[in-house]
Design a protein around this motif. Structure first.
Motif, PDB file in Angstrom:
ATOM      1  N   ASP A 153      33.529 -30.318  94.684  1.00 40.58           N
ATOM      2  CA  ASP A 153      32.936 -29.141  94.049  1.00 40.58           C
ATOM      3  C   ASP A 153      31.459 -29.135  94.430  1.00 40.58           C
ATOM      4  O   ASP A 153      30.862 -30.197  94.612  1.00 40.58           O
ATOM      5  CB  ASP A 153      33.087 -29.197  92.518  1.00 40.58           C
ATOM      6  CG  ASP A 153      32.912 -27.827  91.866  1.00 40.58           C
ATOM      7  OD1 ASP A 153      33.842 -27.343  91.222  1.00 40.58           O
ATOM      8  OD2 ASP A 153      31.829 -27.220  92.023  1.00 40.58           O
TER       9      ASP A 153
ATOM     10  N   ARG B 183      29.936 -30.977  87.276  1.00 45.45           N
ATOM     11  CA  ARG B 183      31.399 -30.873  87.126  1.00 45.45           C
ATOM     12  C   ARG B 183      32.096 -32.034  87.832  1.00 45.45           C
ATOM     13  O   ARG B 183      33.078 -32.591  87.331  1.00 45.45           O
ATOM     14  CB  ARG B 183      31.896 -29.536  87.698  1.00 45.45           C
ATOM     15  CG  ARG B 183      31.669 -28.378  86.750  1.00 45.45           C
ATOM     16  CD  ARG B 183      32.356 -27.103  87.218  1.00 45.45           C
ATOM     17  NE  ARG B 183      32.439 -26.174  86.095  1.00 45.45           N
ATOM     18  CZ  ARG B 183      33.042 -24.988  86.141  1.00 45.45           C
ATOM     19  NH1 ARG B 183      33.619 -24.573  87.246  1.00 45.45           N
ATOM     20  NH2 ARG B 183      33.099 -24.217  85.078  1.00 45.45           N
TER      21      ARG B 183
ATOM     22  N   MET C  89      39.345 -24.148  86.911  1.00 43.52           N
ATOM     23  CA  MET C  89      40.795 -24.275  86.726  1.00 43.52           C
ATOM     24  C   MET C  89      41.320 -25.569  87.363  1.00 43.52           C
ATOM     25  O   MET C  89      42.360 -26.103  86.964  1.00 43.52           O
ATOM     26  CB  MET C  89      41.480 -23.048  87.342  1.00 43.52           C
ATOM     27  CG  MET C  89      42.969 -22.979  87.129  1.00 43.52           C
ATOM     28  SD  MET C  89      43.362 -23.017  85.356  1.00 43.52           S
ATOM     29  CE  MET C  89      45.127 -23.321  85.460  1.00 43.52           C
TER      30      MET C  89
ATOM     31  N   HIS D  80      39.787 -18.554  99.095  1.00 39.27           N
ATOM     32  CA  HIS D  80      41.170 -19.041  99.213  1.00 39.27           C
ATOM     33  C   HIS D  80      41.620 -19.071 100.673  1.00 39.27           C
ATOM     34  O   HIS D  80      42.071 -20.115 101.158  1.00 39.27           O
ATOM     35  CB  HIS D  80      42.126 -18.182  98.383  1.00 39.27           C
ATOM     36  CG  HIS D  80      41.980 -18.388  96.902  1.00 39.27           C
ATOM     37  ND1 HIS D  80      42.835 -17.828  95.971  1.00 39.27           N
ATOM     38  CD2 HIS D  80      41.081 -19.084  96.161  1.00 39.27           C
ATOM     39  CE1 HIS D  80      42.469 -18.175  94.752  1.00 39.27           C
ATOM     40  NE2 HIS D  80      41.390 -18.930  94.844  1.00 39.27           N
TER      41      HIS D  80
ATOM     42  N   ASN E 207      38.158 -16.440  94.534  1.00 34.66           N
ATOM     43  CA  ASN E 207      39.205 -15.836  95.368  1.00 34.66           C
ATOM     44  C   ASN E 207      38.823 -15.622  96.837  1.00 34.66           C
ATOM     45  O   ASN E 207      39.660 -15.736  97.726  1.00 34.66           O
ATOM     46  CB  ASN E 207      39.634 -14.501  94.753  1.00 34.66           C
ATOM     47  CG  ASN E 207      40.176 -14.669  93.352  1.00 34.66           C
ATOM     48  OD1 ASN E 207      40.444 -15.789  92.923  1.00 34.66           O
ATOM     49  ND2 ASN E 207      40.338 -13.573  92.627  1.00 34.66           N
TER      50      ASN E 207
ATOM     51  N   TRP F  43      31.427 -14.429  89.453  1.00 33.67           N
ATOM     52  CA  TRP F  43      32.108 -13.981  90.674  1.00 33.67           C
ATOM     53  C   TRP F  43      33.322 -13.116  90.320  1.00 33.67           C
ATOM     54  O   TRP F  43      33.716 -12.250  91.104  1.00 33.67           O
ATOM     55  CB  TRP F  43      32.493 -15.179  91.556  1.00 33.67           C
ATOM     56  CG  TRP F  43      33.520 -16.116  90.976  1.00 33.67           C
ATOM     57  CD1 TRP F  43      33.314 -17.276  90.310  1.00 33.67           C
ATOM     58  CD2 TRP F  43      34.956 -15.947  91.023  1.00 33.67           C
ATOM     59  NE1 TRP F  43      34.510 -17.849  89.930  1.00 33.67           N
ATOM     60  CE2 TRP F  43      35.525 -17.055  90.361  1.00 33.67           C
ATOM     61  CE3 TRP F  43      35.794 -14.978  91.569  1.00 33.67           C
ATOM     62  CZ2 TRP F  43      36.905 -17.214  90.222  1.00 33.67           C
ATOM     63  CZ3 TRP F  43      37.169 -15.131  91.433  1.00 33.67           C
ATOM     64  CH2 TRP F  43      37.702 -16.244  90.763  1.00 33.67           C
TER      65      TRP F  43
ATOM     66  N   GLU G 107      45.379 -21.581  94.071  1.00 34.00           N
ATOM     67  CA  GLU G 107      45.397 -20.798  92.831  1.00 34.00           C
ATOM     68  C   GLU G 107      45.741 -19.330  93.110  1.00 34.00           C
ATOM     69  O   GLU G 107      45.599 -18.832  94.220  1.00 34.00           O
ATOM     70  CB  GLU G 107      44.037 -20.907  92.115  1.00 34.00           C
ATOM     71  CG  GLU G 107      44.035 -21.946  91.016  1.00 34.00           C
ATOM     72  CD  GLU G 107      45.142 -21.714  89.969  1.00 34.00           C
ATOM     73  OE1 GLU G 107      45.630 -20.586  89.828  1.00 34.00           O
ATOM     74  OE2 GLU G 107      45.524 -22.680  89.297  1.00 34.00           O
ATOM     75  N   LYS G 108      46.192 -18.631  92.061  1.00 40.38           N
ATOM     76  CA  LYS G 108      46.435 -17.208  92.151  1.00 40.38           C
ATOM     77  C   LYS G 108      45.119 -16.453  91.997  1.00 40.38           C
ATOM     78  O   LYS G 108      44.208 -17.015  91.349  1.00 40.38           O
ATOM     79  CB  LYS G 108      47.450 -16.732  91.114  1.00 40.38           C
ATOM     80  CG  LYS G 108      47.230 -17.142  89.668  1.00 40.38           C
ATOM     81  CD  LYS G 108      45.946 -16.977  88.935  1.00 40.38           C
ATOM     82  CE  LYS G 108      45.403 -15.614  88.747  1.00 40.38           C
ATOM     83  NZ  LYS G 108      44.104 -15.598  87.968  1.00 40.38           N
TER      84      LYS G 108
END
Ligand SMILES: NC(=O)c1ccc[n+]([C@@H]2O[C@H](COP(=O)([O-])OP(=O)(O)OC[C@H]3O[C@@H](n4cnc5c(N)ncnc54)[C@H](O)[C@@H]3O)[C@@H](O)[C@H]2O)c1
Length: 338
Positions: free
Chosen positions: A31, A36, A10, A74, A71, A164, A91-92
């Motif tokens: 990353d 990527r 994202m 985070h 997640n 994940w 990010e959410k």
């Protein structure tokens, strides 16, 4: 403002949004995945690339960073970035649990840096979202007493697919944890109330195999101001897919179909005397120019020394609802949010 991005799934959408905004300059990316890193560096002309995000955070010129990691990372990475003096757009979902989200909020307060949560749907579904909010704020729908939100998928991953996202220990959940933040944020924003008080939820893994995450979740939320929010989310189900919201007010209602074309997502429902009306606004004109992305919004607010719309408190409220739904489903009882 000099920005960086950690995590290039994202995160590539963040790069695109920063590149499109002339007040942002991308100075570096990080990353673990070198392929990527290299392809993003080539696409966006970025000179500084790092497999260890600590090296990105160590750049003195870096002022803000997007954290677009799985997640479970985070909370630790956001707290490190804040403590390194950076402003952070995460990010959410903000985090897997309210405890993690609270520790991030406290770190932002302690460091005096700005933390925003990328609950970005209102930017993505503009101008319809902005116009609806504008009508609500002008009192045109009266008091908003109910918002129903839905995000229905027939299939998210093929059977047995491992990522994940499908491990609860890493993601914190799926149907509710993945899509819930977007829809709950929109629902609370439209209801004008970010204080959930009581949650009743049911979640289950109905169709997916080899996973401990929910593919179905519903949650009923009683908000402090009296509004009710209901969210229905599936990651796998035998239903027609769709994403949207139904808003009910004392003077009018609205339906926002997020899958419809831009500028055609909104239906307004009301009455003209005894006649019931249904209107589709076309060629929406707003009294202001909305920002193109949450990244632009975040940079503008940080530059102005202001909090972004999607504050840590709002990110936490959303995580509290989702966590409350999982706990309510387990216990069979309502969960009161303190
Ligand atoms: N706002 C949205 O619409 C939206 C859409 C998709 C995903 N997301 C969110 O974005 C986040 C990332 O999801 P995704 O779909 O990009 O996942 P992803 O798995 O595609 O990308 C995650 C990236 O992080 C990298 N990574 C993992 N651990 C790392 C570490 N320790 N250091 C550096 N890099 C590391 C991986 O190599 C990978 O490239 C999640 O929180 C997800 O919920 C938001």
């Amino acid at each position: 403002m000099k920005v960086g991005v950690i995590g290039l799934g994202m995160g590539r959408a963040h790069l695109q949004a920063y590149r499109a905004f002339d007040q942002a300059e991308i100075v570096g990316i990080a990353d673990l995945d070198e392929a990527r890193l290299k392809s993003s560096a080539a696409e966006y002309g970025i000179g500084r690339i790092f497999t260890d995000y600590h090296d990105l955070l160590a750049l003195p010129e870096l002022e803000a960073v997007s954290v677009c990691l799985p997640n479970h990372l985070h909370a630790p990475v956001v707290i490190e970035a804040l403590q390194a003096g950076k402003n952070v757009l995460v990010e959410k979902p903000m985090a897997r649990t309210p405890a993690e989200a609270r520790s991030m909020k406290e770190a932002a307060e302690a460091t005096g840096r700005t933390l925003g949560v990328s609950m970005n749907y209102r930017w993505i579904v503009g101008p319809d979202s902005w116009y609806l909010k504008h009508l609500i704020d002008a009192g045109r729908l009266g008091e908003i007493y109910y918002v129903r939100a839905y995000t229905l998928r027939r299939r998210t991953f093929p059977r047995g697919h491992k990522t994940w996202f499908t491990q609860k220990a890493v993601s914190g959940g799926a149907a509710l944890m993945d899509m819930g933040p977007h829809l709950l944020d929109l629902a609370m924003w439209l209801a004008g109330d970010y204080v959930p008080r009581q949650v009743s939820g049911v979640t289950r893994t109905a169709l997916m195999t080899d996973t401990d995450v929910d593919d179905f979740g519903v949650v009923l939320v009683r908000m402090q101001g009296g509004a009710t929010i209901y969210l229905e989310s599936t990651w796998a189900s035998f239903t027609k897919p769709g994403v949207g919201l139904v808003v009910m007010g004392t003077q009018g209602g609205a339906m926002l179909d997020l899958n419809a074309a831009q500028g055609k997502r909104l239906t307004l429902l009301g009455a003209d005397g005894d006649t019931l009306t249904e209107v589709t606004p076309v060629d929406i004109q707003l009294p202001y120019t909305p920002e193109a992305s949450i990244q632009e919004h975040f940079i503008r607010r940080v530059s102005a020394g202001q909090q972004p719309e999607t504050t840590p408190a709002r990110g936490l409220a959303v995580v509290q609802v989702i966590d409350g739904a999982y706990r309510s489903s387990e216990s069979g009882r309502d969960v009161v949010i303190e």
